[in-house]
Design a protein around this motif. Sequence first.
Motif, PDB file in Angstrom:
ATOM      1  N   THR A 244       0.821  -1.209   0.000  1.00 44.31           N
ATOM      2  CA  THR A 244       0.000   0.000   0.000  1.00 44.31           C
ATOM      3  C   THR A 244       0.859   1.265   0.000  1.00 44.31           C
ATOM      4  O   THR A 244       0.581   2.223  -0.740  1.00 44.31           O
ATOM      5  CB  THR A 244      -0.923   0.007   1.232  1.00 44.31           C
ATOM      6  OG1 THR A 244      -1.700  -1.195   1.233  1.00 44.31           O
ATOM      7  CG2 THR A 244      -1.856   1.207   1.205  1.00 44.31           C
ATOM      8  N   VAL A 245       1.908   1.267   0.830  1.00 43.92           N
ATOM      9  CA  VAL A 245       2.789   2.440   0.899  1.00 43.92           C
ATOM     10  C   VAL A 245       3.428   2.710  -0.463  1.00 43.92           C
ATOM     11  O   VAL A 245       3.472   3.854  -0.947  1.00 43.92           O
ATOM     12  CB  VAL A 245       3.877   2.243   1.976  1.00 43.92           C
ATOM     13  CG1 VAL A 245       4.942   3.328   1.859  1.00 43.92           C
ATOM     14  CG2 VAL A 245       3.252   2.250   3.358  1.00 43.92           C
ATOM     15  N   VAL A 246       3.933   1.639  -1.094  1.00 46.68           N
ATOM     16  CA  VAL A 246       4.589   1.798  -2.398  1.00 46.68           C
ATOM     17  C   VAL A 246       3.613   2.361  -3.423  1.00 46.68           C
ATOM     18  O   VAL A 246       3.943   3.272  -4.194  1.00 46.68           O
ATOM     19  CB  VAL A 246       5.170   0.452  -2.880  1.00 46.68           C
ATOM     20  CG1 VAL A 246       5.685   0.565  -4.315  1.00 46.68           C
ATOM     21  CG2 VAL A 246       6.296   0.005  -1.948  1.00 46.68           C
ATOM     22  N   THR A 247       2.399   1.846  -3.423  1.00 47.54           N
ATOM     23  CA  THR A 247       1.419   2.277  -4.435  1.00 47.54           C
ATOM     24  C   THR A 247       0.951   3.720  -4.209  1.00 47.54           C
ATOM     25  O   THR A 247       0.552   4.393  -5.150  1.00 47.54           O
ATOM     26  CB  THR A 247       0.201   1.338  -4.428  1.00 47.54           C
ATOM     27  OG1 THR A 247      -0.366   1.292  -3.110  1.00 47.54           O
ATOM     28  CG2 THR A 247       0.601  -0.066  -4.851  1.00 47.54           C
ATOM     29  N   LYS A 248       0.985   4.183  -2.950  1.00 46.40           N
ATOM     30  CA  LYS A 248       0.568   5.566  -2.682  1.00 46.40           C
ATOM     31  C   LYS A 248       1.694   6.559  -2.992  1.00 46.40           C
ATOM     32  O   LYS A 248       1.441   7.680  -3.433  1.00 46.40           O
ATOM     33  CB  LYS A 248       0.142   5.709  -1.211  1.00 46.40           C
ATOM     34  CG  LYS A 248      -1.075   4.889  -0.822  1.00 46.40           C
ATOM     35  CD  LYS A 248      -2.296   5.202  -1.659  1.00 46.40           C
ATOM     36  CE  LYS A 248      -3.495   4.359  -1.241  1.00 46.40           C
ATOM     37  NZ  LYS A 248      -4.661   4.582  -2.135  1.00 46.40           N
ATOM     38  N   VAL A 249       2.917   6.146  -2.740  1.00 42.32           N
ATOM     39  CA  VAL A 249       4.061   7.043  -2.958  1.00 42.32           C
ATOM     40  C   VAL A 249       4.411   7.167  -4.435  1.00 42.32           C
ATOM     41  O   VAL A 249       4.848   8.226  -4.906  1.00 42.32           O
ATOM     42  CB  VAL A 249       5.280   6.540  -2.147  1.00 42.32           C
ATOM     43  CG1 VAL A 249       6.535   7.321  -2.517  1.00 42.32           C
ATOM     44  CG2 VAL A 249       5.003   6.650  -0.647  1.00 42.32           C
ATOM     45  N   LEU A 250       4.187   6.063  -5.214  1.00 38.68           N
ATOM     46  CA  LEU A 250       4.604   6.046  -6.616  1.00 38.68           C
ATOM     47  C   LEU A 250       4.005   7.190  -7.452  1.00 38.68           C
ATOM     48  O   LEU A 250       4.749   7.905  -8.134  1.00 38.68           O
ATOM     49  CB  LEU A 250       4.263   4.681  -7.234  1.00 38.68           C
ATOM     50  CG  LEU A 250       4.586   4.524  -8.719  1.00 38.68           C
ATOM     51  CD1 LEU A 250       6.070   4.721  -8.984  1.00 38.68           C
ATOM     52  CD2 LEU A 250       4.127   3.152  -9.227  1.00 38.68           C
ATOM     53  N   SER A 279       1.171   5.382 -14.249  1.00 35.87           N
ATOM     54  CA  SER A 279       1.625   5.077 -12.892  1.00 35.87           C
ATOM     55  C   SER A 279       0.444   4.745 -11.980  1.00 35.87           C
ATOM     56  O   SER A 279       0.562   3.937 -11.054  1.00 35.87           O
ATOM     57  CB  SER A 279       2.420   6.247 -12.321  1.00 35.87           C
ATOM     58  OG  SER A 279       1.598   7.365 -12.105  1.00 35.87           O
ATOM     59  N   THR A 280      -0.692   5.394 -12.246  1.00 35.72           N
ATOM     60  CA  THR A 280      -1.899   5.067 -11.487  1.00 35.72           C
ATOM     61  C   THR A 280      -2.389   3.666 -11.840  1.00 35.72           C
ATOM     62  O   THR A 280      -2.830   2.904 -10.976  1.00 35.72           O
ATOM     63  CB  THR A 280      -3.010   6.097 -11.770  1.00 35.72           C
ATOM     64  OG1 THR A 280      -2.529   7.412 -11.485  1.00 35.72           O
ATOM     65  CG2 THR A 280      -4.249   5.810 -10.936  1.00 35.72           C
ATOM     66  N   ASN A 281      -2.312   3.325 -13.146  1.00 30.35           N
ATOM     67  CA  ASN A 281      -2.747   1.998 -13.595  1.00 30.35           C
ATOM     68  C   ASN A 281      -1.843   0.871 -13.091  1.00 30.35           C
ATOM     69  O   ASN A 281      -2.283  -0.279 -12.973  1.00 30.35           O
ATOM     70  CB  ASN A 281      -2.797   1.939 -15.123  1.00 30.35           C
ATOM     71  CG  ASN A 281      -4.052   2.592 -15.678  1.00 30.35           C
ATOM     72  OD1 ASN A 281      -5.067   2.659 -14.988  1.00 30.35           O
ATOM     73  ND2 ASN A 281      -3.983   3.092 -16.901  1.00 30.35           N
ATOM     74  N   ILE A 282      -0.588   1.202 -12.831  1.00 31.45           N
ATOM     75  CA  ILE A 282       0.335   0.159 -12.370  1.00 31.45           C
ATOM     76  C   ILE A 282       0.198  -0.098 -10.872  1.00 31.45           C
ATOM     77  O   ILE A 282       0.763  -1.063 -10.344  1.00 31.45           O
ATOM     78  CB  ILE A 282       1.795   0.543 -12.717  1.00 31.45           C
ATOM     79  CG1 ILE A 282       2.640  -0.725 -12.891  1.00 31.45           C
ATOM     80  CG2 ILE A 282       2.407   1.435 -11.639  1.00 31.45           C
ATOM     81  CD1 ILE A 282       4.036  -0.450 -13.397  1.00 31.45           C
ATOM     82  N   VAL A 283      -0.594   0.743 -10.206  1.00 32.33           N
ATOM     83  CA  VAL A 283      -0.788   0.608  -8.763  1.00 32.33           C
ATOM     84  C   VAL A 283      -1.560  -0.664  -8.429  1.00 32.33           C
ATOM     85  O   VAL A 283      -1.178  -1.431  -7.544  1.00 32.33           O
ATOM     86  CB  VAL A 283      -1.500   1.854  -8.204  1.00 32.33           C
ATOM     87  CG1 VAL A 283      -2.057   1.568  -6.824  1.00 32.33           C
ATOM     88  CG2 VAL A 283      -0.540   3.027  -8.136  1.00 32.33           C
ATOM     89  N   TRP A 284      -2.662  -0.901  -9.156  1.00 30.06           N
ATOM     90  CA  TRP A 284      -3.508  -2.042  -8.751  1.00 30.06           C
ATOM     91  C   TRP A 284      -2.809  -3.397  -8.913  1.00 30.06           C
ATOM     92  O   TRP A 284      -3.031  -4.293  -8.079  1.00 30.06           O
ATOM     93  CB  TRP A 284      -4.853  -2.023  -9.484  1.00 30.06           C
ATOM     94  CG  TRP A 284      -4.833  -2.490 -10.921  1.00 30.06           C
ATOM     95  CD1 TRP A 284      -4.735  -1.735 -12.032  1.00 30.06           C
ATOM     96  CD2 TRP A 284      -4.925  -3.859 -11.363  1.00 30.06           C
ATOM     97  NE1 TRP A 284      -4.743  -2.516 -13.151  1.00 30.06           N
ATOM     98  CE2 TRP A 284      -4.879  -3.829 -12.777  1.00 30.06           C
ATOM     99  CE3 TRP A 284      -5.045  -5.084 -10.735  1.00 30.06           C
ATOM    100  CZ2 TRP A 284      -4.930  -4.973 -13.555  1.00 30.06           C
ATOM    101  CZ3 TRP A 284      -5.099  -6.231 -11.508  1.00 30.06           C
ATOM    102  CH2 TRP A 284      -5.049  -6.175 -12.907  1.00 30.06           C
ATOM    103  N   PRO A 285      -1.932  -3.610  -9.928  1.00 26.74           N
ATOM    104  CA  PRO A 285      -1.207  -4.888  -9.944  1.00 26.74           C
ATOM    105  C   PRO A 285      -0.323  -5.082  -8.712  1.00 26.74           C
ATOM    106  O   PRO A 285      -0.189  -6.192  -8.203  1.00 26.74           O
ATOM    107  CB  PRO A 285      -0.362  -4.797 -11.214  1.00 26.74           C
ATOM    108  CG  PRO A 285      -1.087  -3.859 -12.100  1.00 26.74           C
ATOM    109  CD  PRO A 285      -1.672  -2.857 -11.178  1.00 26.74           C
ATOM    110  N   MET A 286       0.277  -3.965  -8.231  1.00 19.89           N
ATOM    111  CA  MET A 286       1.090  -4.070  -7.019  1.00 19.89           C
ATOM    112  C   MET A 286       0.229  -4.440  -5.816  1.00 19.89           C
ATOM    113  O   MET A 286       0.610  -5.252  -4.968  1.00 19.89           O
ATOM    114  CB  MET A 286       1.813  -2.752  -6.761  1.00 19.89           C
ATOM    115  CG  MET A 286       2.825  -2.379  -7.838  1.00 19.89           C
ATOM    116  SD  MET A 286       3.662  -0.839  -7.412  1.00 19.89           S
ATOM    117  CE  MET A 286       4.542  -0.497  -8.934  1.00 19.89           C
ATOM    118  N   GLU A 287      -0.955  -3.824  -5.726  1.00 16.33           N
ATOM    119  CA  GLU A 287      -1.857  -4.130  -4.619  1.00 16.33           C
ATOM    120  C   GLU A 287      -2.360  -5.567  -4.691  1.00 16.33           C
ATOM    121  O   GLU A 287      -2.572  -6.227  -3.672  1.00 16.33           O
ATOM    122  CB  GLU A 287      -3.034  -3.156  -4.628  1.00 16.33           C
ATOM    123  CG  GLU A 287      -2.645  -1.716  -4.314  1.00 16.33           C
ATOM    124  CD  GLU A 287      -3.818  -0.765  -4.405  1.00 16.33           C
ATOM    125  OE1 GLU A 287      -4.794  -1.107  -5.115  1.00 16.33           O
ATOM    126  OE2 GLU A 287      -3.775   0.303  -3.780  1.00 16.33           O
TER     127      GLU A 287
END
Length: 586
Positions: A244-250, A279-287
């Motif tokens: 979560t932290v990584v996806t919010k900071v990215l 970068s927003t679209n790449i967030v959900w795969p990380m989550e």
Amino acid sequence: MKKISSYIWKYRLPYLIAIVSLLIAVTLDMMAPRLTARVVDDVIVGGNIGELKYLLLGFLGIGLGRCIFQYVKEYTFDKNGARISGNMRRDLFRHVQGLSADFFDRTNTGELMARVKEDIDRIWDAMGYVSMLLIEVAYHTGIILVCMYMLNWKLALIPTAAMLLCGSFAVIMERRLGRVYEEISEENASLNTVAEENLAGVRTVKAFAREKFEIGKFLSHNKRYYDLNMEQSKVFVRYYPCFTVVTKVLPLLTILVGGKFVIDGEMTLGQMTAFVEYSTNIVWPMEMLGWLTNSFSAAVASNKKIRKIYQEKPSIVEVTDPVKLDQVKGKVCFDHVSFHKADQYEILKDISFQVEAGKTLGIMGATGAGKTSIVQLLQRMYDATDGAVYLDDVNIKELSLEQLRTSVSYVMQDVFLFSDTINDNIKLGKKEYIDFKTVRRASTQAQASGFIERMEQRYDTVIGERGVGLSGGQKQRISIARALAKRDPILVLDDSTSALDMETEHLIQQTLKTLEDTTKIIIAHRISAVRNADEIIVLDNGAIAERGTHEELLAKRGLYYETYESQYGTMQEDNVVQEGNVVQFA
């Protein structure tokens, strides 16, 4: 055991369609930021309003395309997962059914229920929704990174580093979850066993006022299951915030660094807008990595448990080219048979007897003397340790299991009735051959037609699980009717009249006398059940202690005589007339 890849290969075409649909849907999704960049650079900054309508049509086309291909993708993956799990459950159940009796001696019912249901369901998830998301995450991430590097390779280093960091977290979490899921699977099997035993034996529990004890036993397993699930949650919760932290900071880093590149002229405003959208679209795969790792670990642990079941092989196997008897007459011979189970004392010792076709053998002995084991050896539920068993002068090991077992009608000591109609319970084993006339005649012979025909639905009455709602005697009579309806060459009654009154037992004995072409083996504790047999053997500690007819055994005044005396009272001399060595009753 079939590998999971073999199940997937069977449905390779549907999977191919699903994967192609997935790739198209994701590719269309990645085109949207490109159109956004054109809107910012050409329309907003450049003032080319005329191009806007074509860009809007492009957005509309992307939306419709994604809608169609997303539906095809999800439906096909779900359908394939359901098919594979159905096939795996079928194959596992067939494998379990093919295992020998010794496997079930050492395996709990609850464990098998857990493997067939919960573990297959986890693999179903892995083959459907989870596998779809894994492929989508991989392709989605890859194509986004390509698009980002095409826009600005320097700025793309930030999401690349973020992905590597999340991947590391996922690998660590998967390793820790794997162990926990194996323990959860084991405890789930134990919990199922305790629940199944208590629900099946609820009347016994209530009769002995054991509710409090059994609830405590269940709660102890439930607590262990709860603790393991909490341990799983702790692992998940410990690492999920990292994702979560990584996806919010990215996205924030992307805007800050990208904004500087725009100021320095290394990127246009539209390119930076597209980059932020990527970068927003790449967030959900990380989550999703955390959740997918969780589900995938559960499926891997379940597959290991199922593989252990498949590693079990039946100890009773048929010969490659079995002997086929044209007609089974029913002659049974035990030739110096001894038997013991693995790591147990000897159950039978040097048992020898012969029953000619159509004759009757009575078997008596104390509880645990080995009476039921003789029948189990006859049906090859187990193989004799020494000696041999013959059917019509052919070693039963040379016969097919199907011909052997369909030649024996077995009325078990522990009556088992299915939750079905009385008619179908009596037809069990030969439903396609037995007509209603045969069912009714067998019920009459077993003295069961009287109470059956008093029921509202008569033979179509659905009885409860294991015959709940019927008395012990009623269950025994239905079980006897089931055996008589099959008309097999050999009929085995294993203490099957113990719950019947003397009059009903006498009527059934009269029925047995009419079965002249049927070999009868009667195991009993009652003298009345075996006194008319052509030969009676008395077992003591697994060996034959006495043998002979009813009169001959009484004359010996041994174990059989003692049993008779305990059941019928002290024998008075004025009721006995002795002629030589034969005792007759006046």
